[in-house]
Design a protein around this motif. Structure first.
Motif, PDB file in Angstrom:
ATOM      1  N   PHE A  60       0.852  -1.095  -0.177  1.00 40.50           N
ATOM      2  CA  PHE A  60       0.229   0.373   0.100  1.00 40.50           C
ATOM      3  C   PHE A  60       0.687   1.616   0.046  1.00 40.50           C
ATOM      4  O   PHE A  60       0.719   2.310  -0.728  1.00 40.50           O
ATOM      5  N   SER A  63       2.423   2.427  -3.347  1.00 41.63           N
ATOM      6  CA  SER A  63       1.793   1.993  -4.865  1.00 41.63           C
ATOM      7  C   SER A  63       1.544   3.630  -4.290  1.00 41.63           C
ATOM      8  O   SER A  63       1.103   4.375  -5.421  1.00 41.63           O
ATOM      9  N   ILE A  64       0.896   4.784  -2.998  1.00 37.69           N
ATOM     10  CA  ILE A  64       0.856   5.740  -3.209  1.00 37.69           C
ATOM     11  C   ILE A  64       2.211   6.505  -3.062  1.00 37.69           C
ATOM     12  O   ILE A  64       2.177   7.788  -3.358  1.00 37.69           O
ATOM     13  N   ASN A  67       2.527   6.718  -6.668  1.00 36.84           N
ATOM     14  CA  ASN A  67       1.060   7.511  -8.183  1.00 36.84           C
ATOM     15  C   ASN A  67       1.875   8.734  -6.691  1.00 36.84           C
ATOM     16  O   ASN A  67       1.134   9.982  -8.247  1.00 36.84           O
ATOM     17  N   ILE A  74      -2.652   4.044 -10.926  1.00 40.33           N
ATOM     18  CA  ILE A  74      -3.947   3.322  -9.835  1.00 40.33           C
ATOM     19  C   ILE A  74      -4.015   1.856  -9.652  1.00 40.33           C
ATOM     20  O   ILE A  74      -4.122   1.874  -8.884  1.00 40.33           O
ATOM     21  N   PHE A  77      -2.623  -0.261  -7.001  1.00 36.09           N
ATOM     22  CA  PHE A  77      -3.209  -0.940  -5.232  1.00 36.09           C
ATOM     23  C   PHE A  77      -3.987  -2.240  -4.899  1.00 36.09           C
ATOM     24  O   PHE A  77      -3.517  -2.477  -4.576  1.00 36.09           O
ATOM     25  N   MET A  81      -1.581  -5.357  -3.340  1.00 40.41           N
ATOM     26  CA  MET A  81      -1.958  -5.462  -1.832  1.00 40.41           C
ATOM     27  C   MET A  81      -2.502  -6.643  -2.333  1.00 40.41           C
ATOM     28  O   MET A  81      -2.193  -7.456  -0.929  1.00 40.41           O
ATOM     29  N   CYS A 116      -8.922  -4.340 -11.611  1.00 39.67           N
ATOM     30  CA  CYS A 116      -8.215  -4.044 -12.446  1.00 39.67           C
ATOM     31  C   CYS A 116      -9.299  -3.303 -13.161  1.00 39.67           C
ATOM     32  O   CYS A 116      -9.686  -1.920 -13.239  1.00 39.67           O
TER      33      CYS A 116
END
Length: 175
Positions: A60, A63-64, A67, A74, A77, A81, A116
């Protein structure tokens, strides 16, 4: 003896930092997504060494950060995860590195790519092919899982590292 939570957090932060740093130069663009095998290597390493909560947290956070820095999408995520969680769960249940790698490939390559699809429709406003992400996610997760398997096997040949992994692994068992 319980593993110190500070050590677990520190190891998670280090893996997150290394994974995020390498995302700026080790990736392969594949349509809407980017193939990033280092993320999958990190997922398996964190899943094996620290367990499900730390593996998902690491995925997580990476990914944050990716991004926010513009090196990720996007779609990082759900893929990362789900893969990290399944890798950690399978490893915890079987105590097998092979199953941890398989969990990463199934979790990211199949389940993550399917997750996705609704994001692509919602955010891109396009009809994306249902299995459009599957080849890229499978290739990326398979490559990362193989790298993690090889790296862990090499590290475990070193007697010092065996002791380190034993002391820091979940449930205090040999990998």
């Amino acid at each position: 003896m319980m593993i110190n939570p500070i050590k677990k957090l520190t190891l998670t932060a280090m893996i997150t930092a290394i994974t995020t740093l390498t995302s700026s130069f080790i990736f392969i663009p594949a349509g809407f997504a980017k193939i990033f095998p280092i993320q999958h290597l990190a997922n398996v390493m964190t899943a094996v060494l620290l367990g499900p909560a730390y593996a998902v947290t690491q995925a997580f956070l990476v990914s944050i950060i990716r991004n926010m820095s513009g090196t990720g999408s996007i779609f990082a995520f759900p893929g990362s995860m789900i893969g990290a969680l399944l890798a950690a769960i399978l490893y915890r249940k079987t105590q097998s590195l092979k199953f941890a790698c398989l969990g990463e490939v199934i979790g990211t390559g199949i389940l993550g790519s399917l997750a996705c699809y609704p994001l692509a429709i919602l955010l891109l406003g396009e009809k994306a092919a249902l299995f459009g992400f599957l080849p890229a996610f499978m290739l990326s997760s398979f490559a990362g899982a193989i790298l993690a398997f090889i790296l862990l096997k090499i590290l475990l040949k070193n007697n010092y590292m065996k002791g380190f992994f034993y002391e820091n692994s979940i449930n205090h068992r040999r990998l």
